[in-house]
Every structure is written in C-alpha cells, then in structure tokens.
Design a protein around this motif. Structure first.
Motif, PDB file in Angstrom:
ATOM      1  N   GLU A  80       0.537  -0.896  -0.148  1.00 43.61           N
ATOM      2  CA  GLU A  80       0.255   0.198   0.185  1.00 43.61           C
ATOM      3  C   GLU A  80       0.976   1.207   0.027  1.00 43.61           C
ATOM      4  O   GLU A  80       0.725   2.181  -0.647  1.00 43.61           O
ATOM      5  N   LEU A  81       1.659   1.300   1.021  1.00 43.80           N
ATOM      6  CA  LEU A  81       3.455   2.444   0.842  1.00 43.80           C
ATOM      7  C   LEU A  81       3.414   2.423  -0.752  1.00 43.80           C
ATOM      8  O   LEU A  81       3.860   3.632  -1.167  1.00 43.80           O
ATOM      9  N   GLN A  82       3.492   1.137  -1.304  1.00 44.69           N
ATOM     10  CA  GLN A  82       4.728   1.704  -2.191  1.00 44.69           C
ATOM     11  C   GLN A  82       3.712   2.376  -2.615  1.00 44.69           C
ATOM     12  O   GLN A  82       3.903   2.865  -3.818  1.00 44.69           O
ATOM     13  N   GLN A  83       2.735   1.267  -3.480  1.00 41.59           N
ATOM     14  CA  GLN A  83       1.472   2.154  -4.205  1.00 41.59           C
ATOM     15  C   GLN A  83       1.446   3.218  -3.689  1.00 41.59           C
ATOM     16  O   GLN A  83       1.449   4.617  -5.533  1.00 41.59           O
ATOM     17  N   SER A  84       1.216   4.174  -3.178  1.00 40.65           N
ATOM     18  CA  SER A  84       0.732   5.002  -2.532  1.00 40.65           C
ATOM     19  C   SER A  84       1.833   6.188  -3.017  1.00 40.65           C
ATOM     20  O   SER A  84       2.132   7.294  -3.745  1.00 40.65           O
ATOM     21  N   ALA A  85       3.829   5.774  -2.779  1.00 38.16           N
ATOM     22  CA  ALA A  85       4.534   6.325  -3.414  1.00 38.16           C
ATOM     23  C   ALA A  85       5.083   6.342  -4.873  1.00 38.16           C
ATOM     24  O   ALA A  85       5.016   7.637  -5.047  1.00 38.16           O
ATOM     25  N   PHE A  86       4.327   5.696  -5.446  1.00 37.55           N
ATOM     26  CA  PHE A  86       4.723   5.171  -6.900  1.00 37.55           C
ATOM     27  C   PHE A  86       3.266   6.648  -7.421  1.00 37.55           C
ATOM     28  O   PHE A  86       3.734   7.131  -7.800  1.00 37.55           O
ATOM     29  N   GLU A  87       2.664   6.284  -6.764  1.00 42.24           N
ATOM     30  CA  GLU A  87       1.492   7.407  -7.422  1.00 42.24           C
ATOM     31  C   GLU A  87       2.491   8.376  -6.855  1.00 42.24           C
ATOM     32  O   GLU A  87       1.456   9.775  -7.849  1.00 42.24           O
ATOM     33  N   ARG A  88       2.333   9.601  -5.581  1.00 36.81           N
ATOM     34  CA  ARG A  88       2.829  10.464  -5.604  1.00 36.81           C
ATOM     35  C   ARG A  88       3.807  10.789  -6.886  1.00 36.81           C
ATOM     36  O   ARG A  88       4.142  11.616  -7.007  1.00 36.81           O
ATOM     37  N   GLN A  89       5.313   9.710  -7.079  1.00 33.85           N
ATOM     38  CA  GLN A  89       5.629   9.913  -7.940  1.00 33.85           C
ATOM     39  C   GLN A  89       5.628  10.214  -9.062  1.00 33.85           C
ATOM     40  O   GLN A  89       5.798  11.571  -9.878  1.00 33.85           O
ATOM     41  N   GLN A  90       4.191   9.633  -9.418  1.00 32.15           N
ATOM     42  CA  GLN A  90       3.697  10.087 -11.398  1.00 32.15           C
ATOM     43  C   GLN A  90       3.281  11.316 -11.203  1.00 32.15           C
ATOM     44  O   GLN A  90       3.113  11.863 -12.305  1.00 32.15           O
ATOM     45  N   ASP A  91       1.966  11.597  -9.963  1.00 32.55           N
ATOM     46  CA  ASP A  91       1.851  13.081  -9.768  1.00 32.55           C
ATOM     47  C   ASP A  91       2.732  13.804 -10.130  1.00 32.55           C
ATOM     48  O   ASP A  91       2.654  15.531 -10.754  1.00 32.55           O
ATOM     49  N   LYS A  92       4.238  13.884  -9.603  1.00 33.53           N
ATOM     50  CA  LYS A  92       5.025  15.021  -9.056  1.00 33.53           C
ATOM     51  C   LYS A  92       5.602  14.956 -10.799  1.00 33.53           C
ATOM     52  O   LYS A  92       5.497  16.416 -11.583  1.00 33.53           O
ATOM     53  N   ILE A  93       5.939  13.822 -11.841  1.00 37.29           N
ATOM     54  CA  ILE A  93       6.306  13.445 -12.928  1.00 37.29           C
ATOM     55  C   ILE A  93       5.669  14.159 -13.757  1.00 37.29           C
ATOM     56  O   ILE A  93       5.860  14.776 -14.676  1.00 37.29           O
ATOM     57  N   ALA A  94       4.675  13.902 -13.846  1.00 37.34           N
ATOM     58  CA  ALA A  94       3.444  14.633 -14.715  1.00 37.34           C
ATOM     59  C   ALA A  94       3.152  15.803 -14.411  1.00 37.34           C
ATOM     60  O   ALA A  94       3.441  16.954 -15.836  1.00 37.34           O
ATOM     61  N   HIS A  95       3.611  17.024 -13.387  1.00 36.56           N
ATOM     62  CA  HIS A  95       3.673  18.373 -12.836  1.00 36.56           C
ATOM     63  C   HIS A  95       4.674  18.545 -13.495  1.00 36.56           C
ATOM     64  O   HIS A  95       4.640  19.450 -14.329  1.00 36.56           O
ATOM     65  N   LEU A  96       6.004  17.708 -13.688  1.00 37.21           N
ATOM     66  CA  LEU A  96       7.461  18.450 -13.762  1.00 37.21           C
ATOM     67  C   LEU A  96       7.419  18.295 -15.365  1.00 37.21           C
ATOM     68  O   LEU A  96       8.094  19.358 -15.926  1.00 37.21           O
ATOM     69  N   GLN A  97       6.530  17.456 -16.516  1.00 38.76           N
ATOM     70  CA  GLN A  97       6.147  17.028 -17.591  1.00 38.76           C
ATOM     71  C   GLN A  97       5.776  18.205 -18.339  1.00 38.76           C
ATOM     72  O   GLN A  97       6.091  18.813 -19.361  1.00 38.76           O
ATOM     73  N   LYS A  98       4.372  18.651 -17.561  1.00 37.78           N
ATOM     74  CA  LYS A  98       3.491  18.869 -18.489  1.00 37.78           C
ATOM     75  C   LYS A  98       4.918  21.048 -18.106  1.00 37.78           C
ATOM     76  O   LYS A  98       4.428  21.818 -19.012  1.00 37.78           O
ATOM     77  N   PHE A  99       5.311  21.512 -17.267  1.00 39.50           N
ATOM     78  CA  PHE A  99       6.334  22.519 -17.988  1.00 39.50           C
ATOM     79  C   PHE A  99       7.115  22.648 -18.888  1.00 39.50           C
ATOM     80  O   PHE A  99       7.366  23.338 -20.100  1.00 39.50           O
ATOM     81  N   ILE A 100       7.972  21.248 -18.377  1.00 47.41           N
ATOM     82  CA  ILE A 100       8.740  21.385 -19.628  1.00 47.41           C
ATOM     83  C   ILE A 100       7.840  21.215 -20.873  1.00 47.41           C
ATOM     84  O   ILE A 100       8.225  22.091 -21.933  1.00 47.41           O
ATOM     85  N   ASP A 101       6.756  19.980 -21.322  1.00 47.83           N
ATOM     86  CA  ASP A 101       5.939  20.282 -23.049  1.00 47.83           C
ATOM     87  C   ASP A 101       5.811  21.539 -23.176  1.00 47.83           C
ATOM     88  O   ASP A 101       5.441  21.952 -24.752  1.00 47.83           O
ATOM     89  N   ARG A 102       5.620  22.238 -21.815  1.00 54.51           N
ATOM     90  CA  ARG A 102       4.767  24.338 -22.257  1.00 54.51           C
ATOM     91  C   ARG A 102       6.209  24.885 -22.712  1.00 54.51           C
ATOM     92  O   ARG A 102       5.767  25.656 -23.858  1.00 54.51           O
TER      93      ARG A 102
END
Length: 683
Positions: free
Chosen positions: A243-265
C-alpha cells in the motif's frame, strides 16, 4: 548465523534469486514462502550444500550440524525403530568408535567411548526414537515391522522421524506436512516448538507456519525479503508495504506529470529553456518507484448442481470395513447412523487409522457397506477427490485428452464438448497455452491436483467428498478452493489436515474413532487439545515401557546379559493384565465401602451444581422455541415497522439469554468435572 550477501542463483538460464541479501540468526524459526517455482527449493539446495551460488557470498557456521528429510523412498528390511534410531548420527559415530576401540583392545578409548555414549543419550535413544514414530501416527504394534512393509506415505513419515532424531543445529523441512494426518501434524507442531536450533521450513499450510515460525522469508520476482513474524504477520506487513509502495508510486507519477507539463509547455521558449532543462534532469535523477503489479490469483467456481436431493443420503445401522481375498470381513466402523442434508459442510475428524477414509470411500461407492443400509437421495451426483486420485490420471495423456474423454463418458450433458470450449475451461484452472498439451506425467503434484479438481467441477456434483485435497496445493490454490467451496450450493464432506481450510469451510464436524461415527460438539481448538493429550499418552506409555525394561535388566544376575529392548516392554504395557491381588492386600468389602463413600461425597459436593444444570437444561429449549417463533415472525411478509423493531429487540434479548445460559452451563460442567477429578471418582 547464516548470511547471504548479494547471492544470485540460477536454474538453467532462469535467474531465481538476483543479488539477494538475508540474515538468519541462531534459534530462529523461519518460514520460507513464495509461489511454486519461485526458488524456495533452490535456496534449500544452497543451504544443504547440494548447490553452489552463481554469485555473491554465502556463509553458514562450519560447526553447525544439519538435519533434513531425505526425499528418496527408503527400501530396507530394518525395523521402523532401528531405521529411525540410525538417524542419530552422533550415536552411530560413537558406536563405531567403541567398536574400533574394542577391536584394538584400547582400554582408554573404550572407556572414553562409553562416556561419549552416555553424553549422546544412548540410554534412552530407543525410547526417543519410538516416541517420534508413535507421535507421527504409527501404532505400537508397527514399531518392529520392516520399513519396506509400509506404503510410500508412511515411509516418508519414517524419513521425517529419522531427521528429527538427528542431533542438529539447523533443521531444514521441505513440505513436512504433506503426508501427515491432522493428529500427526498437531504432534509435529508441538515438537518443533520445543526444537532449540535454527529451523527453516517450506510449507503451504498457513496455520502450521503461524504456529511454529517467528520469521518469514518471501521470494518473489527473484527477490528475497525478510519479515519479522509468522505467516499471518507477513501478510499484514506485506499488505502495508504494498500500500505504501503504491502510494509512493502514485505521488511520484503526479510529480513527474507536473514537471513534464512544465517541460512540454516551455522547452521551446528560449527564456524558459534553462528551467525546462533543469526539470528534465530532475526527472532523470529520480529513483523510480516501481508500481505494484497485482499477481494473477487463481480462482475457480463449482457449477450449480442440476438438483439438490434432501437428504443427500442416510446411513442406517451400518457397518463399514473391507473384505479380504479370503472373503473375510474386517469391520472398522459399526452401528453408524448418520444423515447428510443438502447444503451441509461437514468436516470429518479422527486420529490416524480410525476409519475416516473407509467412511468416505463407502459413501463414494468405492467400497460396500458390510451391514446396514446407505440410502442415497434421488439424483445424488458425487464428486470424489481421493488421496490417491493423482495416481489414476494417465501419465501419457495431456489435460485436454483427459477432458475430452470425460466429456464423452458423461455424454457432455449440460456441457459443451467442443475442443475450444474445453481449452477455455482448462484455462480457468491455469492450464493455458501449451500446458493443455503437456503430458500429465511431467507435471507437478499441484498441477495434477488442479486437473483433478477441473474434472470434478465439470461433472457438476451435488455432493463433494474431499479426502486430503490440499496435499499438493500451494497457498493461493488452497485459498481458491476454500472460496469455491463456500460458494458451492451443494453438500461438502471434507477430510483434511489443513485447519485453515476446515475452519473456512466446515460448519459441522463428525468424529471417527473407536469404531464409531458421531458428532463432535467442540471446535478445532478442542480437537487439537484432544489430539495432543492422545500423543502425550503414547509418549508416556513409551517412557514407562522403557523404564520397565531397564528395571527388569537390573534384576538379572549376569551383568553381561543383553539388555531387553524397550519394544518388548511396550508390547507388555499394551497387553499386560492387572496384577492379581492377594487376600492380604485387597478387601472387597472395604473397597466397596470406600467407593460408596466417595460416590456420596461426590454427590453432596456436586448437588447444587447439578441442580442448576437441570434448571438450565429446562430453560434452554424454551428459549430456543421462543427464538424460532421470533425468527419466523420476522420472516412474515408485510410485518409493520414497529412490529419488526419490537420483534428484533425481543430476538436480541433471547439470543443474549441463550448465550449467557450456555456459558453458565459450561462453567458448571467444568466445576463438576474438577470436583470429580479431585475426589478420584466419576459422576
């Protein structure tokens, strides 16, 4: 301690363990778990020095003595006792030293060997060996039978006893419960709890693991993870970790998506290109958290029975047993009067050799009743899983050929017999792809067991007779079987040493013992205590017999006379009549007076308790009738809301009263028994 540092193990080209690390401390009891094929037996091979690591460092203390169960079937005319006794390697070594010293005439060496024999426990070695044999389900009369006179399963029990006999600092047990009945399993648990060394065991019996282990090593995806605690604690900790691993994975994916959004823009804008490049490096530097990959769990379900006769069957004044080649009947169970109702879940309990399989085989039409009557309900369709069912599969045929033949035999009534449908059906039992064409003879025991289950399910039985169905099943398949049985609309009769399955499935228990079949009113914990008491009685019998034998030896006039074997004394204990009383030591009249006085004293002390018991016995049926009336009232269509509420309150009050009275009844009964035991009399 045992240490594994960056260990890699391969079987062929497949990497089973990839740079794993683990530590096992002295005295720990370790459960090694993982799916079939994960690498558990390969790790055992590393531990017992039959396989070397492909990479990394492995250390085990050189002075540690190791014991494990030999996997080959013993072929010897040695007696069961001698075979197990030979498992004490230290004793065998000192005996060899004594023999060599005697041949050389070395007095000092002879004296030293005798001292070493005493330290090795030679004085009670035979009794210890026989206690192990009896604890694992053998009879006293079988102690001197040759090993090769026993069937395969019983010989493997002797191999287990031999391993337990061996003095060891490290004990390796690979599926030790496979050939054991519940009584032997309970005894083994008690023995292993007292084992002082380091224990590592592979098992698919969760209650066995829970009882004896305090550390769990889990193999999955070529990784080895250590968890503190038994199997249930491991499941809890693993669920939290995932459960902790899945939560950490989801948080990291959110952060990556946020950074990628900045990069793409902004990566195409010169003024922001530097910031975009910085964020790209930030993503690259991240230590990626792996997603939780849900393992494909094995599930299946029983088809709805075509009909449900009620009762399923009725047994009246029956005698069960077998007829030998000379047409002589041997009765094992007599005066059997039981009925089996639609939807019942019956667990069949009983010590080894008491007739559980005889009862099941007779119901399954494999054997005929020797007397009385077995009346089957109209349309009874039995699905029978026997202990030896795996042996009747055709090794040269594949699963698809088995299913095609079965569909033809039953006329494919209500089932499609098209090959593709049979392939799809086998796929639900994890026989997919090329496995449907694999020869059964090359399959594992678990795969064969799944095939037998698939064939039983296809026949749409309304009565399931399961005799030790879990022997070759892993934990996931056992869970799937329990879930399928609980969803099954028909009736189940189950013989099993898997207590988790019995608890999960069975609502009623029958006890087979002393030639009778009757209801067992306790739960599995009560039955387990009963089995431990029986095992304790057998061990005490062996101990007393050994003392008796040594006492007789000390009375012999010639000191060089050979010692009488405790085995002979065991036979005497089992069959010896009471010593005759002389006139000087026994007065019948006085004995009757003392017995009468004891009975009167017991009656006086227990009278108030018995009186209260009688009052409860009168009250309980009244409350039961009241409960039935309220339940019937609540089931009445159209009952108004206030009436429903009132009836519900009354039902709760009645249930509470019944529970309190039943608890008080048990307290009174135990008090009466305690008084009777104290006075040395019976009520």
């Amino acid at each position: 301690m045992i240490t594994l540092k960056n260990i890699t193990l391969r079987r062929g080209t497949k990497v089973l363990l990839d740079q794993v690390n683990a530590t096992i401390n002295p005295g720990e009891s370790v459960g090694l778990v993982g799916r079939n094929g994960a690498g558990k037996s390969t790790l055992f091979a590393l531990l017992n020095d039959s396989l070397s690591e492909d990479a990394g460092d492995f250390y085990i203390p050189a002075q540690w003595r190791m014991a494990q169960v030999a996997q080959h079937m013993p072929e010897t005319t040695e007696s069961a006792t001698q075979f197990v006794l030979d498992g004490d390697t230290r004793l065998a070594e000192v005996n060899a030293q004594l023999l060599a010293a005697e041949e050389a005439g070395d007095g000092m060496a002879i004296a030293q060997a005798h001292a070493d024999l005493h330290d090795a426990g030679a004085h009670d070695a035979t009794a210890r060996a026989q206690a192990l044999i009896l604890g694992l389900g053998f009879k006293v009369s079988e102690l001197d039978q040759p090993v090769n006179s026993f069937s395969g399963g019983w010989r493997m029990r002797l191999q287990l006893a031999r391993a337990l006999m061996c003095p060891s600092d490290l004990l390796l047990l690979d599926e030790p419960t496979n050939h054991l009945d519940l009584d032997a399993l309970v005894w083994l648990e008690a023995w292993l709890k007292r084992y002082p060394g380091t224990l590592i065991t592979i098992s698919h019996d969760r209650e066995f693991l829970d009882a004896i282990t305090n550390v769990t090593l889990h193999i999955e995806n070529a990784r080895l993870t250590r968890y503190g605690g038994n199997y249930s604690k491991f499941e809890e900790l693993q669920a939290q970790q995932l459960e902790l691993q899945q939560s950490a994975f989801e948080r990291q994916q959110d952060k990556i998506a946020h950074l990628q959004k900045f990069i793409d823009r902004f990566k195409a804008k010169a003024t922001k290109a530097k910031q975009a490049q910085s964020r790209m490096k930030q993503i690259e530097r991240m230590e990626k958290v792996a997603p939780v990959l849900a393992a494909a769990e094995f599930t299946f379900e029983f088809k709805e029975p075509a009909n449900l006769p009620n009762p399923m069957l009725a047994i009246t004044d029956a005698a069960f047993g077998y007829t030998d080649e000379q047409d002589q009947d041997t009765v094992i169970l007599r005066d059997v009067n039981r009925s089996v109702l639609a939807g019942q879940r019956i667990g069949i309990l009983g010590a080894n050799g008491q007739g559980k399989s005889t009862l099941v085989k007779t119901i399954a039409r494999e054997m005929k009743a020797l007397a009385g009557k077995v009346t089957e309900g109209k349309g009874l369709n039995i699905g029978y899983f026997a202990q030896q069912e795996l042996d009747v599969l055709r090794p040269e045929e594949n699963p698809l050929e088995h299913m095609i033949r079965l569909a033809k035999e039953i006329g494919a009534e209500g089932n499609s017999a098209r090959e593709q449908d049979l392939r799809n059906y086998l796929g639900t039992f994890n026989f997919s792809g090329d496995m449907v064409k694999q020869a059964v003879g090359s399959m594992s025991g678990g795969e064969k067991a799944r095939l037998v289950l698939a064939m039983i399910v296809w026949q749409r039985p309304n009565l399931l007779l399961l005799d030790e169905p879990t022997n070759h099943l892993d934990l996931a398949t056992r869970e799937a079987l329990a879930m399928a049985i609980n969803d099954f609309d028909g009736t189940v009769m189950l013989v099993s040493h898997d207590r988790h399955l019995l608890r999960a499935v069975c609502e009623d228990f029958w006890l087979v013992g002393r030639g009778k079949v009757g209801p067992f009113d306790g739960d599995l914990d009560d039955y387990q205590r009963y089995l431990l008491d029986e095992s304790k009685r057998l061990r005490e019998e062996a101990r007393l017999a050994d003392q008796d034998a040594r006492g007789q030896n000390s009375e012999k006039s010639e000191p060089s006379a050979p010692a009488q074997q405790p085995l002979d004394a065991l036979k005497q204990v089992a069959t010896k009549p009471a010593a005759p009383r002389t006139e000087a030591s026994f007065d019948p009249k006085e004995a009757r007076r003392q017995a009468a006085a004891a009975r009167q004293q017991l009656a006086d002390k227990t009278k108030p308790f018995k009186k209260e018991l009688e009052q409860i016995d009168k009250k309980l049926p009244q409350l039961a009738a009241e409960r039935s009336a309220l339940e019937e009232k609540l089931a009445t269509p159209g009952l108004s809301g206030p009436d429903v509420v009132e009836a519900g309150k009354q039902l709760a009050a009645v249930n509470n009263s019944i529970e309190q009275l039943e608890e008080r009844w048990l307290e009174l009964f135990e008090q009466i028994e305690a008084i009777a035991q104290e006075l040395g009399a019976t009520a």
